[in-house]
Design an enzyme around this catalytic site. Structure first.
Site, PDB file in Angstrom:
ATOM      1  N   THR A 187      -8.460  -6.415   9.338  1.00 20.65           N
ATOM      2  CA  THR A 187      -8.806  -7.841   9.215  1.00 20.65           C
ATOM      3  C   THR A 187     -10.026  -8.100  10.105  1.00 20.65           C
ATOM      4  OG1 THR A 187      -7.154  -8.411  10.870  1.00 20.65           O
ATOM      5  CG2 THR A 187      -6.520  -8.639   8.558  1.00 20.65           C
ATOM      6  N   LYS A 215      -4.041  -1.039  12.635  1.00 21.16           N
ATOM      7  CA  LYS A 215      -5.032  -2.106  12.652  1.00 21.16           C
ATOM      8  C   LYS A 215      -4.555  -3.166  13.642  1.00 21.16           C
ATOM      9  CE  LYS A 215      -5.023  -5.718  10.934  1.00 21.16           C
ATOM     10  NZ  LYS A 215      -4.628  -7.120  11.376  1.00 21.16           N
ATOM     11  N   THR A 256      -2.818  -9.420  13.518  1.00 20.32           N
ATOM     12  CA  THR A 256      -1.545  -8.716  13.617  1.00 20.32           C
ATOM     13  C   THR A 256      -1.750  -7.228  13.884  1.00 20.32           C
ATOM     14  OG1 THR A 256      -0.283 -10.159  12.189  1.00 20.32           O
ATOM     15  CG2 THR A 256       0.291  -7.840  12.089  1.00 20.32           C
ATOM     16  N   GLU A 261     -10.660  -8.091  20.272  1.00 23.71           N
ATOM     17  CA  GLU A 261     -11.614  -9.133  19.879  1.00 23.71           C
ATOM     18  C   GLU A 261     -12.596  -9.414  21.003  1.00 23.71           C
ATOM     19  OE1 GLU A 261      -8.837 -12.069  18.630  1.00 23.71           O
ATOM     20  OE2 GLU A 261      -8.876 -11.396  16.550  1.00 23.71           O
ATOM     21  N   ASN A 302     -12.449 -16.435  18.133  1.00 20.06           N
ATOM     22  CA  ASN A 302     -11.226 -17.212  17.989  1.00 20.06           C
ATOM     23  C   ASN A 302     -11.450 -18.715  17.982  1.00 20.06           C
ATOM     24  OD1 ASN A 302      -9.086 -15.188  17.846  1.00 20.06           O
ATOM     25  ND2 ASN A 302      -9.985 -14.523  19.776  1.00 20.06           N
ATOM     26  N   THR A 345     -13.628 -22.163  10.927  1.00 12.72           N
ATOM     27  CA  THR A 345     -14.592 -23.227  10.610  1.00 12.72           C
ATOM     28  C   THR A 345     -15.824 -22.660   9.911  1.00 12.72           C
ATOM     29  OG1 THR A 345     -15.476 -23.019  12.831  1.00 12.72           O
ATOM     30  CG2 THR A 345     -13.824 -24.721  12.447  1.00 12.72           C
TER      31      THR A 345
END
Lengths: 418, 418
Positions: free
Chosen positions: B165, B191, B202, B289, B413, B418
Site C-alpha cells: 500500500t 508489507k 496494515t 512511513e 499521514n 486529501t
C-alpha cells in the site's frame, strides 16, 4: 471527572475565567534577568507572600524527578504551612544533575531567601530548560537584588513571560469567588508547550489565592483540580522531569480559615481553582509545540472512568490521529482503530463517533452520504475540534485536550539543539 | 527474548537470511489486478499449496478486528490442518464493515476456492487498505482466472509487490535449514510501513516452509517468532485492524513430520522461522512511513522482561525521542526522561545509556567532555543507530526496533486522504 462522586459537586454554575493582568491580595511578584542561558530577557521569577501561607504542590511522576522537584516535595512535607515564596528560573532545568544538582537547588533557595529576607526553608524553587547541565548560582545571586526590587502586586504577567522556554505566549488566568460576603481571587501563571521536552518544555504552574484555608483543603482541591486539567492534556504523551504545579493560599483577616474541603466555601474555592487550572491547561495546549488545532476529545458510555481515560489518551496520543487533525482529515478510521488498541474491552458494534455535531460512525459502522463526509471535513478544518467517542456500554466519561502533530512539531523537536 | 528459558534455545548459530527471489517446494504463488482501488498494478495475491498444509496465524490485538481477520481466526480454529491457500487484496481493508463485511470476506474466500479448485474452508483471506468501504466482489471475481493462471513457484516477489500500500519496496526473505540429511526452505513476504494506518499501512506477512510439522509445532514457533520480531518493532505505536501473519507448512515425503516443538528439528525450524520474520520486520521498519533511520534499542539490566519491554517501547514510541533521531541529535535527556515515565520502578542512580559504543550517561548522570558529545552526535548522524539503555538492577533484556519521526511522516499521514 475522576473525583469520587461524593466530592464531585453537582453545581453546574460556570466559573468565569479571565486572562491578562490580575493581582492577588497578599502576594507580590518579581522578575529579573540572570543571563544564565538566554540573553536580553527575563528568566527568573518569584511569587512572594506577605505572610506565611498554606502551600501544596503536585509534581511529575517521572522517575527522573529533577532536583527542584525533590526539594519542593521534601519542604512541602515538612513546612507546608510556613511557605513564603516560590522562585523559578528558565533556561537550565537542573535535572539529571545528581547530588550536586540537589545542593545547587538548595543554594538557590537559600540565596533567594537571603535576598527576600525570608527563612531558607520558606522558599520553594522550580527550574525549566535544558537537562543535564548544572544551574549556575553566580548569575542567580547577581540577579536577586533586581528580583527583590521588582516585587509588586501586578507582577504576574512579567513572571509568566520570565518562565517561558519554547512557549510563544505568556499564560495567565484568574477568577473571583465570594462567600460570606467577602470576595477573593484565584489567579495563576503557567508555561509549557510540549508536555515535556527534557530540553525545554516542562510544565510549570503557580497559582495563588487570598481565600484563607488549611493546607489540607488546598492540597485536596489542588489534586482534584490538577486531575481535571493538567492531567487531562497531552501534546505528545511525554512528561517532563520537572513538571511542577504549586498553589499558595494566604491567610487573610477577612474570613475564618476554611478547614473542610467539602464545606460550601471549600467547594466554591475548588470550582474556582479548577476553572483557573483548566484555563491555563488549555493555553498550554493552544501553545503546544507546532500546534495549529485545539482538540477536545470526550469519551462517553465507558464502563468506568479508568477505561474512558485510557481510551481518550490512546486516541489523543496517536501520531496517526494527530497528523489527521493537522491535515484537516476527518479520519474516523484512525480514531476508531486507536480506541481499539487502548487495551480496554470494547464491543465494536456499540461504538459511535461524532465530530462536532456530525455523527460519522454509529454502532460499529461508518454512516453514509457524500454530504456527511463534507460536513465532517468542515469540522476538521476548524481551529477547534470537538470529538465525542461513545463506547455504548456504561455511563462513565472523560474529556482530554490535545493538539495536532504538525511539520513544526518535527522542526522544533528535530532541530532544537542543532 | 520473552521465550521461557526452557524454550529459548542456547544456540548462538546465526541464521543467514537472504532477500530477493526464492521458492518453497510445494507452493505456488499467483497475482492479478482487480482495479478495485489502484490502477495499473497488481493488487491481488495468492499463496497456494499443492496439498493440505499445517497452518497457523497471529493477528492484531485491536478490538476492531477486520472481517478477514475474524474469518481467519475462525477457520484456523477448525481447519488448521486442511488449509490450502491464502488470498490477499490491497486497496480496501474490509474493516469496520459489519456483518456485510464478514459475508464479503467469506464470498471472497469462496470465489477464490472455486477459481483454484479448492474447498471454500481451505482458503484464508487477508485485506489491507482503506477502512470503512466494503470490498467489491465483482472485480475480484473477474481477476481470479488471471490469478489462477499465474500460479508458479517463483511468484513470491510479485506477490510481495501486489500486497503493498504505502510501502515503497516489496519485502521478501528466506533461509534454508537442514536436518536428517534433508534440506528445507523457510520463505516469506510482508508489507506494512506504518504499524497501522487504518487507511493503508496494515502489517501483512505470509511465510511458507516445506519442513513438515504438526499444526502445534508451527503454531508454537510462529507465536514465539512473532514475539521476537513483529511484536518488537514500532513505527508509531499504532496497530492496525488488519494485522495478519500466517504461516503454512507443507508436508513433504522427505522427512517424518515434526511433532515436538522442542525437538532438535523443531528448534532448528524455530530459529530459521524467527530469523526470516525478524528480517521481514526490519524491512518494514526500514520502509517506515517517512523513516530515514533504523534504530535498534536494547534495554538491559531490567528486573524482568516485561519491564524491559515497557521501557523500550515507551522510549521507542516517544515523539520527542523520534524527532531527535530524525534531527541527528544525540539527546540523551529525552531518552532518559521517556524511560522515567514508562511506569516501571527505576533507580535513576543506576541507569546508564550508550549510543553505539559511546557511553553518554552513567549511574544517573551525564558524562562530560566536548569530544563525547561529538562522538555521540556522530553515532546519531548515521543511518542505523544502536542504543543500549541499562537499568542497572537485574539481568532481563529486550530489544525493539524503530525508526525516526520525520517531516515525511507528517506529510504522508497528514495529507493522505486529501
Amino acid at each position: 471527572m475522576t473525583l469520587a462522586p461524593a466530592e464531585a459537586g453537582k453545581s453546574t454554575r460556570s466559573v468565569a475565567v479571565v486572562r491578562g493582568a490580575f493581582q492577588v491580595p497578599g502576594f507580590r511578584v518579581g522578575t529579573a534577568s540572570t543571563g544564565m542561558r538566554y540573553r536580553n530577557r527575563l528568566d527568573l521569577a518569584a511569587v512572594v507572600s506577605d505572610h506565611p501561607v498554606s502551600a501544596a504542590g503536585v509534581f511529575t511522576r517521572n522517575r527522573f524527578a529533577a532536583a527542584p522537584v525533590r526539594l519542593c516535595r521534601a519542604r512541602l512535607e515538612r513546612h507546608a504551612a510556613g511557605i513564603r515564596a516560590v522562585v523559578a528560573n528558565a533556561g537550565i532545568a537542573n535535572a539529571c544533575t545528581g547530588e550536586e544538582g540537589l545542593r545547587r537547588a538548595e543554594s538557590m533557595a537559600t540565596l533567594a531567601a537571603e535576598a527576600l529576607g525570608l527563612q531558607p526553608e520558606a522558599v520553594l524553587v522550580a527550574s525549566t530548560g535544558v537537562i543535564g547541565p548544572q544551574i549556575r548560582l553566580e548569575p542567580i545571586r547577581e540577579a536577586l537584588p533586581e528580583l527583590a526590587r521588582s516585587l509588586r502586586p501586578e507582577g504576574w504577567e512579567d513572571a509568566a513571560s520570565a518562565i517561558m522556554t519554547t512557549d510563544t505566549r505568556p499564560k495567565t488566568a484568574h477568577t473571583r469567588l465570594s462567600f460570606g460576603g467577602s470576595e477573593f481571587t484565584v489567579g495563576g501563571i503557567a508555561k509549557g508547550s510540549g508536555m515535556i521536552a527534557p530540553d525545554m518544555a516542562t510544565l510549570l504552574a503557580f497559582v495563588a489565592t487570598d481565600a484563607p484555608m488549611s493546607v489540607e483543603v488546598l492540597r485536596h482541591w489542588l489534586r482534584a483540580g490538577a486531575e481535571r486539567s493538567f492531567n487531562r492534556i497531552t501534546v505528545d504523551g511525554d512528561t517532563s522531569t520537572n513538571d511542577t504545579l504549586i498553589a499558595l493560599a494566604a491567610a487573610t483577616a477577612a474570613y475564618p480559615v476554611i478547614r473542610d474541603p467539602l464545606s460550601p466555601e471549600g467547594r466554591c474555592f475548588g470550582e474556582a481553582l479548577t476553572a483557573v487550572l483548566l484555563d491555563l491547561a488549555r493555553q498550554v495546549i493552544l501553545d503546544g509545540e507546532g500546534a495549529t488545532k485545539f482538540v477536545a476529545l470526550q469519551v462517553t458510555g465507558a464502563p468506568d472512568a479508568e477505561s474512558a481515560k485510557k481510551v481518550a489518551f490512546t486516541v489523543a496520543n496517536s501520531p496517526l490521529v494527530k497528523t489527521a487533525f493537522f491535515g484537516g482529515d476527518a479520519n474516523w478510521g484512525r480514531i476508531v482503530a486507536a480506541a481499539g488498541r487502548a487495551g480496554v474491552p470494547l464491543d465494536p458494534d456499540r461504538v459511535s463517533l461524532t465530530f462536532g455535531n456530525v455523527c460519522v460512525f454509529q454502532n460499529g459502522a461508518p454512516l453514509d452520504g457524500e454530504d456527511l463526509e463534507a460536513r465532517a471535513t468542515e469540522v476538521f478544518r476548524g481551529k477547534a475540534i470537538d470529538i465525542r467517542l461513545d463506547l455504548g456500554v456504561g455511563t462513565a466519561e472523560e474529556t482530554v485536550y490535545t493538539c495536532d502533530l504538525s511539520y513544526d512539531y518535527v522542526k522544533i523537536n528535530g532541530a532544537y539543539r542543532t
